[in-house]
Design a protein around this motif. Structure first.
Motif, PDB file in Angstrom:
ATOM      1  N   LEU A 160       0.828  -1.215   0.000  1.00 24.76           N
ATOM      2  CA  LEU A 160       0.000   0.000   0.000  1.00 24.76           C
ATOM      3  C   LEU A 160       0.861   1.264   0.000  1.00 24.76           C
ATOM      4  CD1 LEU A 160      -2.814  -1.206   2.397  1.00 24.76           C
ATOM      5  CD2 LEU A 160      -3.083  -0.620  -0.021  1.00 24.76           C
ATOM      6  N   GLU A 161       1.985   1.217   0.690  1.00 27.03           N
ATOM      7  CA  GLU A 161       2.895   2.373   0.702  1.00 27.03           C
ATOM      8  C   GLU A 161       3.435   2.650  -0.700  1.00 27.03           C
ATOM      9  OE1 GLU A 161       3.550   4.411   3.102  1.00 27.03           O
ATOM     10  OE2 GLU A 161       3.133   3.367   4.992  1.00 27.03           O
ATOM     11  N   ARG A 162       3.774   1.590  -1.401  1.00 27.45           N
ATOM     12  CA  ARG A 162       4.322   1.764  -2.760  1.00 27.45           C
ATOM     13  C   ARG A 162       3.245   2.311  -3.701  1.00 27.45           C
ATOM     14  NH1 ARG A 162       5.719  -2.915  -5.071  1.00 27.45           N
ATOM     15  NH2 ARG A 162       4.990  -4.229  -3.373  1.00 27.45           N
ATOM     16  N   LEU A 163       2.033   1.788  -3.525  1.00 28.66           N
ATOM     17  CA  LEU A 163       0.911   2.260  -4.334  1.00 28.66           C
ATOM     18  C   LEU A 163       0.645   3.745  -4.068  1.00 28.66           C
ATOM     19  CD1 LEU A 163      -1.132   0.958  -6.266  1.00 28.66           C
ATOM     20  CD2 LEU A 163      -2.609   0.499  -4.317  1.00 28.66           C
ATOM     21  N   GLN A 164       0.731   4.102  -2.809  1.00 33.12           N
ATOM     22  CA  GLN A 164       0.482   5.482  -2.403  1.00 33.12           C
ATOM     23  C   GLN A 164       1.522   6.433  -3.012  1.00 33.12           C
ATOM     24  OE1 GLN A 164       0.291   5.835   1.851  1.00 33.12           O
ATOM     25  NE2 GLN A 164      -0.656   7.831   1.785  1.00 33.12           N
ATOM     26  N   THR A 165       2.794   6.003  -2.985  1.00 34.20           N
ATOM     27  CA  THR A 165       3.851   6.837  -3.567  1.00 34.20           C
ATOM     28  C   THR A 165       3.596   7.055  -5.056  1.00 34.20           C
ATOM     29  OG1 THR A 165       5.392   5.933  -1.973  1.00 34.20           O
ATOM     30  CG2 THR A 165       6.364   6.991  -3.894  1.00 34.20           C
ATOM     31  N   GLU A 166       3.207   5.974  -5.755  1.00 31.32           N
ATOM     32  CA  GLU A 166       2.947   6.090  -7.191  1.00 31.32           C
ATOM     33  C   GLU A 166       1.826   7.101  -7.446  1.00 31.32           C
ATOM     34  OE1 GLU A 166       2.814   2.889 -10.586  1.00 31.32           O
ATOM     35  OE2 GLU A 166       0.792   2.959  -9.774  1.00 31.32           O
ATOM     36  N   ILE A 167       0.764   7.007  -6.672  1.00 29.19           N
ATOM     37  CA  ILE A 167      -0.409   7.835  -6.976  1.00 29.19           C
ATOM     38  C   ILE A 167      -0.206   9.292  -6.578  1.00 29.19           C
ATOM     39  CG2 ILE A 167      -1.789   7.416  -4.892  1.00 29.19           C
ATOM     40  CD1 ILE A 167      -3.004   7.355  -8.525  1.00 29.19           C
ATOM     41  N   TYR A 168       0.600   9.554  -5.552  1.00 32.48           N
ATOM     42  CA  TYR A 168       0.908  10.961  -5.245  1.00 32.48           C
ATOM     43  C   TYR A 168       1.688  11.594  -6.398  1.00 32.48           C
ATOM     44  CZ  TYR A 168      -1.042  11.501  -0.566  1.00 32.48           C
ATOM     45  OH  TYR A 168      -1.910  11.624   0.495  1.00 32.48           O
ATOM     46  N   GLY A 169       2.515  10.816  -7.058  1.00 29.53           N
ATOM     47  CA  GLY A 169       3.238  11.323  -8.236  1.00 29.53           C
ATOM     48  C   GLY A 169       2.255  11.738  -9.328  1.00 29.53           C
ATOM     49  N   ILE A 170       1.228  10.927  -9.539  1.00 30.30           N
ATOM     50  CA  ILE A 170       0.214  11.249 -10.560  1.00 30.30           C
ATOM     51  C   ILE A 170      -0.589  12.485 -10.139  1.00 30.30           C
ATOM     52  CG2 ILE A 170      -1.835  10.375 -11.790  1.00 30.30           C
ATOM     53  CD1 ILE A 170       0.749   8.875 -12.458  1.00 30.30           C
ATOM     54  N   GLU A 171      -0.919  12.547  -8.859  1.00 30.05           N
ATOM     55  CA  GLU A 171      -1.676  13.724  -8.378  1.00 30.05           C
ATOM     56  C   GLU A 171      -0.864  15.009  -8.619  1.00 30.05           C
ATOM     57  OE1 GLU A 171      -2.603  14.667  -3.948  1.00 30.05           O
ATOM     58  OE2 GLU A 171      -4.524  14.205  -4.916  1.00 30.05           O
ATOM     59  N   ASN A 172       0.418  14.962  -8.287  1.00 37.59           N
ATOM     60  CA  ASN A 172       1.259  16.146  -8.486  1.00 37.59           C
ATOM     61  C   ASN A 172       1.292  16.549  -9.952  1.00 37.59           C
ATOM     62  OD1 ASN A 172       1.850  16.300  -5.803  1.00 37.59           O
ATOM     63  ND2 ASN A 172       3.768  15.154  -5.958  1.00 37.59           N
ATOM     64  N   LYS A 173       1.430  15.570 -10.809  1.00 36.21           N
ATOM     65  CA  LYS A 173       1.498  15.868 -12.247  1.00 36.21           C
ATOM     66  C   LYS A 173       0.192  16.498 -12.734  1.00 36.21           C
ATOM     67  CE  LYS A 173       1.448  12.616 -15.876  1.00 36.21           C
ATOM     68  NZ  LYS A 173       2.154  11.627 -16.706  1.00 36.21           N
ATOM     69  N   ILE A 174      -0.943  15.900 -12.377  1.00 31.31           N
ATOM     70  CA  ILE A 174      -2.244  16.397 -12.843  1.00 31.31           C
ATOM     71  C   ILE A 174      -2.487  17.825 -12.340  1.00 31.31           C
ATOM     72  CG2 ILE A 174      -4.758  16.110 -12.565  1.00 31.31           C
ATOM     73  CD1 ILE A 174      -4.332  13.075 -12.655  1.00 31.31           C
ATOM     74  N   PHE A 175      -2.235  18.054 -11.050  1.00 25.06           N
ATOM     75  CA  PHE A 175      -2.606  19.350 -10.483  1.00 25.06           C
ATOM     76  C   PHE A 175      -1.560  20.435 -10.745  1.00 25.06           C
ATOM     77  CE2 PHE A 175      -5.632  16.488  -8.741  1.00 25.06           C
ATOM     78  CZ  PHE A 175      -6.806  17.232  -8.788  1.00 25.06           C
ATOM     79  N   PHE A 176      -0.344  20.027 -11.140  1.00 24.13           N
ATOM     80  CA  PHE A 176       0.626  21.012 -11.615  1.00 24.13           C
ATOM     81  C   PHE A 176       0.115  21.606 -12.932  1.00 24.13           C
ATOM     82  CE2 PHE A 176       4.412  22.167 -14.092  1.00 24.13           C
ATOM     83  CZ  PHE A 176       4.948  23.106 -13.234  1.00 24.13           C
ATOM     84  N   ILE A 177      -0.490  20.756 -13.756  1.00 28.44           N
ATOM     85  CA  ILE A 177      -1.046  21.232 -15.035  1.00 28.44           C
ATOM     86  C   ILE A 177      -2.327  22.039 -14.777  1.00 28.44           C
ATOM     87  CG2 ILE A 177      -2.077  20.497 -17.236  1.00 28.44           C
ATOM     88  CD1 ILE A 177      -0.239  17.978 -17.055  1.00 28.44           C
ATOM     89  N   LEU A 178      -3.179  21.547 -13.898  1.00 27.06           N
ATOM     90  CA  LEU A 178      -4.484  22.191 -13.687  1.00 27.06           C
ATOM     91  C   LEU A 178      -4.390  23.493 -12.899  1.00 27.06           C
ATOM     92  CD1 LEU A 178      -6.879  19.203 -12.932  1.00 27.06           C
ATOM     93  CD2 LEU A 178      -6.626  20.501 -15.055  1.00 27.06           C
ATOM     94  N   GLN A 179      -3.373  23.602 -12.054  1.00 23.38           N
ATOM     95  CA  GLN A 179      -3.217  24.808 -11.233  1.00 23.38           C
ATOM     96  C   GLN A 179      -4.401  25.051 -10.306  1.00 23.38           C
ATOM     97  OE1 GLN A 179      -0.420  27.091 -11.107  1.00 23.38           O
ATOM     98  NE2 GLN A 179       0.476  25.256 -11.978  1.00 23.38           N
ATOM     99  N   PHE A 180      -4.987  23.978  -9.785  1.00 22.61           N
ATOM    100  CA  PHE A 180      -5.866  24.147  -8.639  1.00 22.61           C
ATOM    101  C   PHE A 180      -5.615  23.031  -7.636  1.00 22.61           C
ATOM    102  CE2 PHE A 180      -9.035  21.051  -9.941  1.00 22.61           C
ATOM    103  CZ  PHE A 180      -9.295  21.247 -11.280  1.00 22.61           C
ATOM    104  N   ASP A 181      -6.276  23.138  -6.493  1.00 21.76           N
ATOM    105  CA  ASP A 181      -5.957  22.243  -5.394  1.00 21.76           C
ATOM    106  C   ASP A 181      -6.711  20.917  -5.528  1.00 21.76           C
ATOM    107  OD1 ASP A 181      -4.759  22.714  -2.388  1.00 21.76           O
ATOM    108  OD2 ASP A 181      -6.365  21.214  -2.471  1.00 21.76           O
TER     109      ASP A 181
END
Ligand SMILES: [Fe+2]
Length: 177
Positions: free
Chosen positions: A149-170
């Motif tokens: 679960l920790e590894r899965l969590q690390t992967e998905i936070y990376g995706i969240e950062n990528k998506i919201f860096f583009i979207l520029q909202f929280d």
């Protein structure tokens, strides 16, 4: 080839999907489509029909896998590819783990469905933190499961950062959908 929304709903019925998994899938589709539309406004080229079908069908075989203990991402992907829905099958196969490292400037349909699934707990939009606390409480019963679960969590936070860096909202703004 991509199944229409109606075709997806009838496949969900045909596979005897439990009602709570249907509600979850409808909510995942809502989140995933919202993100896709917003990302496309920022210049991404996300196929909305593909995202909708992948979201609705991501747990297609989960109900039967609760009994067989098979990996429902793998079997769901296989079933859909067998029907000729190659791309939807790819998305379903990668809705738990993404197959490969993504391009930092380009968001894929796989990443969106994978991420949206993790923002919807049952049929409610939650933060990744809340979703993973629940997963860890339910499934993190030994060190190996917790590490998974920790590894899965690390992967998905990376995706969240990528998506919201583009979207520029929280990411929390999704709660108001
Ligand atoms: Fe799933």
């Amino acid at each position: 080839m991509i199944p229409s929304r109606e075709e997806c709903l009838s496949l969900m019925m045909r596979y005897g999907m439990l009602e709570n998994i249907v509600s979850h899938s409808l909510e995942v589709a809502k989140v995933a489509l919202f993100l896709s539309v917003e990302l496309n406004k920022k210049g991404q080229k996300i196929d909305l029909d593909l995202v909708e079908a992948g979201s609705l069908l991501h747990d297609l075989t989960k109900t039967e896998c609760l009994k067989t203990k098979d990996d429902h991402a793998r079997t769901g992907g296989q079933v859909l590819k067998g029907m000729g829905y190659e791309r939807v099958g790819d998305i379903v196969a990668q809705h738990i783990w993404l197959g490969k490292e993504g391009d930092p400037s380009c968001v894929t349909e796989e990443e969106i469905v994978n991420y949206a699934d993790k923002r919807v707990m049952h049929d409610r939009i939650v933060s990744l933190g809340e979703r993973f606390s629940d997963l860890k409480a339910r499934y993190g019963l030994n060190p190996k499961a917790m590490d998974y679960l920790e590894r899965l969590q690390t992967e998905i936070y990376g995706i969240e950062n990528k998506i919201f860096f583009i979207l520029q909202f929280d990411p929390n703004d999704l709660r108001h959908l």
